[in-house]
Design an enzyme around this catalytic site. Structure first.
Site, PDB file in Angstrom:
ATOM      1  CB  THR A 169      37.451  29.591  52.838  1.00 31.30           C
ATOM      2  OG1 THR A 169      37.895  29.731  51.357  1.00 31.30           O
ATOM      3  CG2 THR A 169      36.851  30.822  53.525  1.00 31.30           C
ATOM      4  CD  GLU A 170      41.220  24.151  56.030  1.00 31.84           C
ATOM      5  OE1 GLU A 170      40.234  23.148  56.366  1.00 31.84           O
ATOM      6  OE2 GLU A 170      41.770  24.668  56.827  1.00 31.84           O
ATOM      7  CB  ALA A 172      32.401  25.598  48.460  1.00 30.50           C
ATOM      8  N   GLY A 194      37.367  37.898  48.222  1.00 30.02           N
ATOM      9  CA  GLY A 194      37.065  37.232  47.073  1.00 30.02           C
ATOM     10  C   GLY A 194      36.046  37.975  46.178  1.00 30.02           C
ATOM     11  CG  ASP A 196      29.967  39.570  42.509  1.00 31.79           C
ATOM     12  OD1 ASP A 196      30.358  40.580  43.328  1.00 31.79           O
ATOM     13  OD2 ASP A 196      29.952  39.614  41.297  1.00 31.79           O
ATOM     14  CB  SER A 239      35.576  36.135  38.248  1.00 30.19           C
ATOM     15  OG  SER A 239      36.205  35.105  38.451  1.00 30.19           O
TER      16      SER A 239
HETATM   17  C1  LIG Z   1      29.885  42.636  22.515  1.00 26.93           C
HETATM   18  C2  LIG Z   1      30.362  42.677  23.837  1.00 26.93           C
HETATM   19  C3  LIG Z   1      29.041  42.661  25.032  1.00 26.93           C
HETATM   20  C4  LIG Z   1      29.465  42.637  26.381  1.00 26.93           C
HETATM   21  C5  LIG Z   1      28.412  42.561  27.340  1.00 26.93           C
HETATM   22  C6  LIG Z   1      28.967  42.555  28.615  1.00 26.93           C
HETATM   23  C7  LIG Z   1      27.805  42.520  29.478  1.00 26.93           C
HETATM   24  C8  LIG Z   1      28.461  42.365  30.942  1.00 26.93           C
HETATM   25  C9  LIG Z   1      27.107  42.780  31.903  1.00 26.93           C
HETATM   26  C10 LIG Z   1      27.803  41.866  33.271  1.00 26.93           C
HETATM   27  C11 LIG Z   1      26.742  41.870  34.276  1.00 26.93           C
HETATM   28  C12 LIG Z   1      27.245  41.348  35.559  1.00 26.93           C
HETATM   29  C13 LIG Z   1      26.146  40.807  36.376  1.00 26.93           C
HETATM   30  C14 LIG Z   1      26.766  40.501  37.599  1.00 26.93           C
HETATM   31  C15 LIG Z   1      26.629  39.229  38.029  1.00 26.93           C
HETATM   32  C16 LIG Z   1      27.144  38.642  39.210  1.00 26.93           C
HETATM   33  O1  LIG Z   1      26.348  38.350  40.472  1.00 26.93           O
HETATM   34  C17 LIG Z   1      27.774  37.297  38.706  1.00 26.93           C
HETATM   35  C18 LIG Z   1      28.969  36.750  39.915  1.00 26.93           C
HETATM   36  O2  LIG Z   1      30.027  37.382  40.023  1.00 26.93           O
HETATM   37  N1  LIG Z   1      28.653  37.394  37.801  1.00 26.93           N
HETATM   38  C19 LIG Z   1      28.074  36.820  36.577  1.00 26.93           C
HETATM   39  O3  LIG Z   1      27.235  36.017  36.487  1.00 26.93           O
HETATM   40  C20 LIG Z   1      29.201  36.933  35.144  1.00 26.93           C
HETATM   41  C21 LIG Z   1      28.284  37.305  34.260  1.00 26.93           C
HETATM   42  C22 LIG Z   1      29.222  37.845  33.011  1.00 26.93           C
HETATM   43  C23 LIG Z   1      28.571  37.818  31.804  1.00 26.93           C
HETATM   44  C24 LIG Z   1      29.587  38.132  30.681  1.00 26.93           C
HETATM   45  C25 LIG Z   1      28.732  38.037  29.473  1.00 26.93           C
HETATM   46  C26 LIG Z   1      29.569  38.236  28.214  1.00 26.93           C
HETATM   47  C27 LIG Z   1      28.794  38.283  27.176  1.00 26.93           C
HETATM   48  C28 LIG Z   1      29.744  38.340  25.723  1.00 26.93           C
HETATM   49  C29 LIG Z   1      28.886  38.132  24.510  1.00 26.93           C
HETATM   50  C30 LIG Z   1      29.730  38.429  23.418  1.00 26.93           C
HETATM   51  C31 LIG Z   1      28.835  38.266  22.096  1.00 26.93           C
HETATM   52  C32 LIG Z   1      30.006  38.671  20.928  1.00 26.93           C
HETATM   53  C33 LIG Z   1      29.270  38.368  19.568  1.00 26.93           C
HETATM   54  C34 LIG Z   1      30.200  38.957  18.572  1.00 26.93           C
HETATM   55  N1  LIG Z   2      38.811  27.148  49.554  1.00 28.78           N
HETATM   56  C1  LIG Z   2      37.767  27.012  48.899  1.00 28.78           C
HETATM   57  N2  LIG Z   2      37.670  26.174  47.578  1.00 28.78           N
HETATM   58  C2  LIG Z   2      36.805  25.980  46.771  1.00 28.78           C
HETATM   59  N3  LIG Z   2      35.802  26.844  46.793  1.00 28.78           N
HETATM   60  C3  LIG Z   2      35.563  27.877  47.658  1.00 28.78           C
HETATM   61  C4  LIG Z   2      36.550  28.040  48.670  1.00 28.78           C
HETATM   62  N4  LIG Z   2      36.173  29.277  49.529  1.00 28.78           N
HETATM   63  C5  LIG Z   2      35.096  29.761  48.936  1.00 28.78           C
HETATM   64  N5  LIG Z   2      34.694  28.972  47.848  1.00 28.78           N
HETATM   65  C6  LIG Z   2      33.704  29.233  46.798  1.00 28.78           C
HETATM   66  O1  LIG Z   2      34.067  29.784  45.851  1.00 28.78           O
HETATM   67  C7  LIG Z   2      33.065  30.510  44.949  1.00 28.78           C
HETATM   68  C8  LIG Z   2      33.620  31.533  43.973  1.00 28.78           C
HETATM   69  O2  LIG Z   2      34.179  32.325  44.821  1.00 28.78           O
HETATM   70  P1  LIG Z   2      34.514  34.039  44.448  1.00 28.78           P
HETATM   71  O3  LIG Z   2      33.143  34.518  44.491  1.00 28.78           O
HETATM   72  O4  LIG Z   2      35.500  34.362  45.486  1.00 28.78           O
HETATM   73  O5  LIG Z   2      35.115  33.920  43.091  1.00 28.78           O
HETATM   74  P2  LIG Z   2      34.886  34.168  41.661  1.00 28.78           P
HETATM   75  O6  LIG Z   2      33.529  33.095  41.359  1.00 28.78           O
HETATM   76  O7  LIG Z   2      35.950  33.864  40.653  1.00 28.78           O
HETATM   77  O8  LIG Z   2      34.492  35.632  41.623  1.00 28.78           O
HETATM   78  P3  LIG Z   2      32.735  36.281  41.062  1.00 28.78           P
HETATM   79  O9  LIG Z   2      31.816  35.600  42.225  1.00 28.78           O
HETATM   80  O10 LIG Z   2      33.207  37.644  41.255  1.00 28.78           O
HETATM   81  O11 LIG Z   2      32.279  36.202  39.688  1.00 28.78           O
HETATM   82  C9  LIG Z   2      32.200  30.842  46.231  1.00 28.78           C
HETATM   83  O12 LIG Z   2      30.763  30.867  45.918  1.00 28.78           O
HETATM   84  C10 LIG Z   2      32.468  30.469  47.516  1.00 28.78           C
HETATM   85  O13 LIG Z   2      31.698  29.550  47.979  1.00 28.78           O
END
Ligand SMILES: CCCCCCCCCCCCC/C=C/[C@@H](O)[C@H](CO)NC(=O)CCCCCCCCCCCCCCC
Ligand SMILES: Nc1ncnc2c1ncn2[C@@H]1O[C@H](COP(=O)(O)OP(=O)(O)OP(=O)(O)O)[C@@H](O)[C@H]1O
Ligand SMILES: [Ca+2]
Length: 565
Positions: A169-170, A172, A194, A196, A239
């Site tokens: 892909t080039e 988004a 890639g 989500d 990620s």
């Molecule tokens: C103390 C440790 C607590 C750790 C808690 C970890 C909870 C992790 C839950 C992850 C849930 C993922 C749900 C998936 C969502 C995806 O559709 C979306 C796209 O890839 N990812 C995110 O939005 C990415 C979302 C990423 C969220 C990360 C949140 C990290 C929170 C850290 C809080 C630290 C507090 C520390 C205080 C001393």
């Molecule tokens: N060539 C590109 N340049 C810039 N953005 C792109 C390209 N190809 C795809 N994308 C966009 O990049 C966004 C993020 O990509 P991707 O989900 O692969 O990785 P991430 O965000 O690091 O991971 P996660 O979604 O697991 O947290 C997507 O929404 C997609 O639309």
């Protein structure tokens, strides 16, 4: 050797060489397995190995290498004929690897017969893809997508004789737009390399294309959407990789590639998100307002940090501790047998998902969609730190059991988790429970409901709608000036929809049962880690009988491989 009337091999049994020993090798078409065992009387510790034919990746004629050819045995025999079987080997934590075993014999005809029989069995696996369309996001996660595909995945696809058209892909939306143009019928599946966000793009392309081709208006929130039968494969290179982790059990590119090769199929529920009769997005993992919406919004500015951006923004958002006022109305999912507090979790071939699908189909046949509209709505008003709707457990390496451990992949429902205003310490306790075995719903400030649709309106939009002329409100700063320390936020949060932000805070959400299909099989049941480490796809069946006279008791089968036959 026996053959079915249709020409299918029922059973092929031969004595073939493996290493320096003779093995009895059996291809059992009826039981669908290839097995090899030591023909000598069994002793304690002996191993019989088998691999299901559905997990054979490829078979190839093999040239034995120089070292093998020069060993004493071969020289006496003339030119040996050999073939190699590549198969799935299951390791710890749902990880799959490609393993191989080489058999040989002196008879060229016999060797060819084996190769042909195995190839015929592979040909009969109709669910396996032959032609795939692959989209690689070179910028997802740690920017390793292209390398991961080329080094780990492409060689496996080529081993399994899968042809691919690859698009790097080039920008988004490149993949999404492209899916509206390509000759989709040419492909047996679409693969995204890639995270989500990349999966979400491909899914939007496929669902959108399907509705367009079927004349369905996506802007109508009540339109019954047409299912997508073309499967999507996810090679994780993002990620969070929550969708891959929750449907396969691990984020590992080789494991995902092998699930694609063997032609697995896992249906998946999809939420449609609308605002004022306008289609916004589809969602398969997390639709989160408040905490996860704010984390995402902040993290988008820090994309350069890679996956670490979520920890940075998560910590920052945790400290700000904003809550949001609003009204949630939802329709409980009465069709499903499960509940979000169940100990039973969704596994490969899940009974609850199957039952729910049947129930929904039956209900729709009897009453139509109109009936659904008339079903009971529950209304909850409040101040929330987070509103999370999850279509699947939403597990990822950060949270191995996920946001809702008992959520189902394909039951036509989502779990709606409401985290009310609470202290920072309580919220931290709640977050920590995402990472350990304790119950994250066992808090007085957390409610969870299994729903088939819901709506949310923030207090701010309600107030603005009911009194649009009240300019006083608009002069108000973003945060409550009278109470700077109270964390109440009169601005809206944003929705985090599978990692993409949504423009509108007021949303109307509906779960569409099994709208898309993945190359996956859900989480397999083998789960106790120690047990999994002992078990592999080539299962080792220990024969536990008294050793015959004249054999050493502790002689292992590995030692035996040294014996010439
Ligand atoms: C103390 C440790 C607590 C750790 C808690 C970890 C909870 C992790 C839950 C992850 C849930 C993922 C749900 C998936 C969502 C995806 O559709 C979306 C796209 O890839 N990812 C995110 O939005 C990415 C979302 C990423 C969220 C990360 C949140 C990290 C929170 C850290 C809080 C630290 C507090 C520390 C205080 C001393
Ligand atoms: N060539 C590109 N340049 C810039 N953005 C792109 C390209 N190809 C795809 N994308 C966009 O990049 C966004 C993020 O990509 P991707 O989900 O692969 O990785 P991430 O965000 O690091 O991971 P996660 O979604 O697991 O947290 C997507 O929404 C997609 O639309
Ligand atoms: Ca579900």
């Amino acid at each position: 050797m026996e053959q079915l009337p249709c020409g299918r091999w029922l059973r092929l049994v031969s004595s073939l060489g493996m290493g320096q020993r003779a093995w009895e090798v059996t291809l059992d078409g009826e039981r669908g397995r290839l097995a090899w065992s030591d023909p000598r009387p069994p002793r304690r510790g002996d191993e019989n190995c088998f691999v299901p034919t559905s997990e054979i990746i490829a078979v190839e004629e093999t040239e034995l290498n120089k070292k093998q050819r020069n060993s004493g045995k071969w020289q006496k025999m003339g030119k040996p004929h050999a073939f190699t079987v590549y198969y799935v080997k299951k390791a710890r934590n749902h990880r799959w690897r490609c393993s191989d075993v080489t058999f040989w014999c002196a008879d060229e005809h016999l060797c060819n017969q084996w190769i042909q029989a195995l190839k015929e069995l592979l040909e009969m696996q109709k669910s396996r893809p032959k032609q795939l369309l692959v989209y690689i996001n070179p910028y997802g996660g740690k920017r390793q997508g292209k390398r991961i595909y080329e080094q780990k995945v492409a060689p496996l696809f080529s081993l399994a004789s899968i042809s691919t058209d690859v698009v790097i892909t080039e920008h988004a939306n490149h993949a999404k737009d492209n899916l509206f143009e390509v000759n989709i019928n040419k492909y047996d599946g679409v693969v995204c390399v890639g995270g989500d966000g990349m999966f979400s793009e491909v899914m939007h392309g496929l669902i959108g294309r399907m509705q367009k081709d079927s004349g369905i208006d996506q802007n109508n929130p009540k339109a019954p959407l047409v299912q997508c039968n073309i499967r999507i494969g996810i090679i994780p290179a993002g990620s969070t990789d929550c969708i891959c982790y929750s449907t396969i059990g691990i984020s590992d590119p080789v494991t995902s590639a092998l699930h694609i090769i063997v032609g697995d199929c896992q249906p998946l529920d999809v939420c449609s998100v609308h605002h004022n009769n306008t289609f916004l997005k589809y969602c398969v993992s997390l639709l989160g307002y408040g905490f996860y919406g704010d984390v995402l919004k902040d993290s988008e500015k820090k994309r350069w940090m890679g996956p670490m951006r979520y920890d940075y923004s998560g910590f920052k958002t945790f400290l700000t501790h904003h809550y949001y006022e609003g009204t949630i109305s939802f329709q409980p999912a009465k069709h499903t047998l499960g509940s979000p507090r169940d100990k039973y979790t969704c596994r490969t071939g899940c009974y609850i998902c199957k039952k729910s699908e049947q129930q929904l189909a039956q209900q729709r046949k009897q009453c139509g969609l109109k009936h659904e509209e008339e079903e009971e709505w529950k209304i909850i008003k409040g101040k929330f730190l987070a509103i999370n709707a999850v279509n699947m457990r939403c597990a990822c390496p950060r949270s191995p059991k996920g946001l809702s451990p008992a959520a189902h992949l394909a039951d036509g429902s989502a779990d709606l988790i409401l985290v009310r205003k609470c202290s920072r310490l309580d919220f931290l306790r709640y977050l920590v429970r995402h990472t350990n075995q304790d119950d994250q719903f066992d808090f007085s400030f957390v409610d969870v409901h299994r729903v088939k649709s819901f709506q949310f309106t923030s207090k701010l939009s309600e107030d603005n709608e009911s009194n649009v002329t009240d300019m006083g409100k608009k002069r108000f700063g973003q945060f409550c000036r009278d109470h700077p320390a109270c964390c109440c936020n009169i601005a809206n949060s944003t929705w985090n929809c599978d990692g993409e932000t949504l423009e509108s805070s007021a949303v109307e959400v509906r779960v569409h049962c099994q709208l898309v299909k993945l190359f996956a099989r859900g989480i397999e049941e083998t789960c106790k880690d120690e047990a999994a480490s002992r078990q592999s796809s080539v299962e080792q069946l220990t024969v536990d009988i008294v050793p015959p006279m004249g054999r050493r008791k502790n002689e292992s089968s590995r030692n035996l491989s040294k014996y010439a036959f």
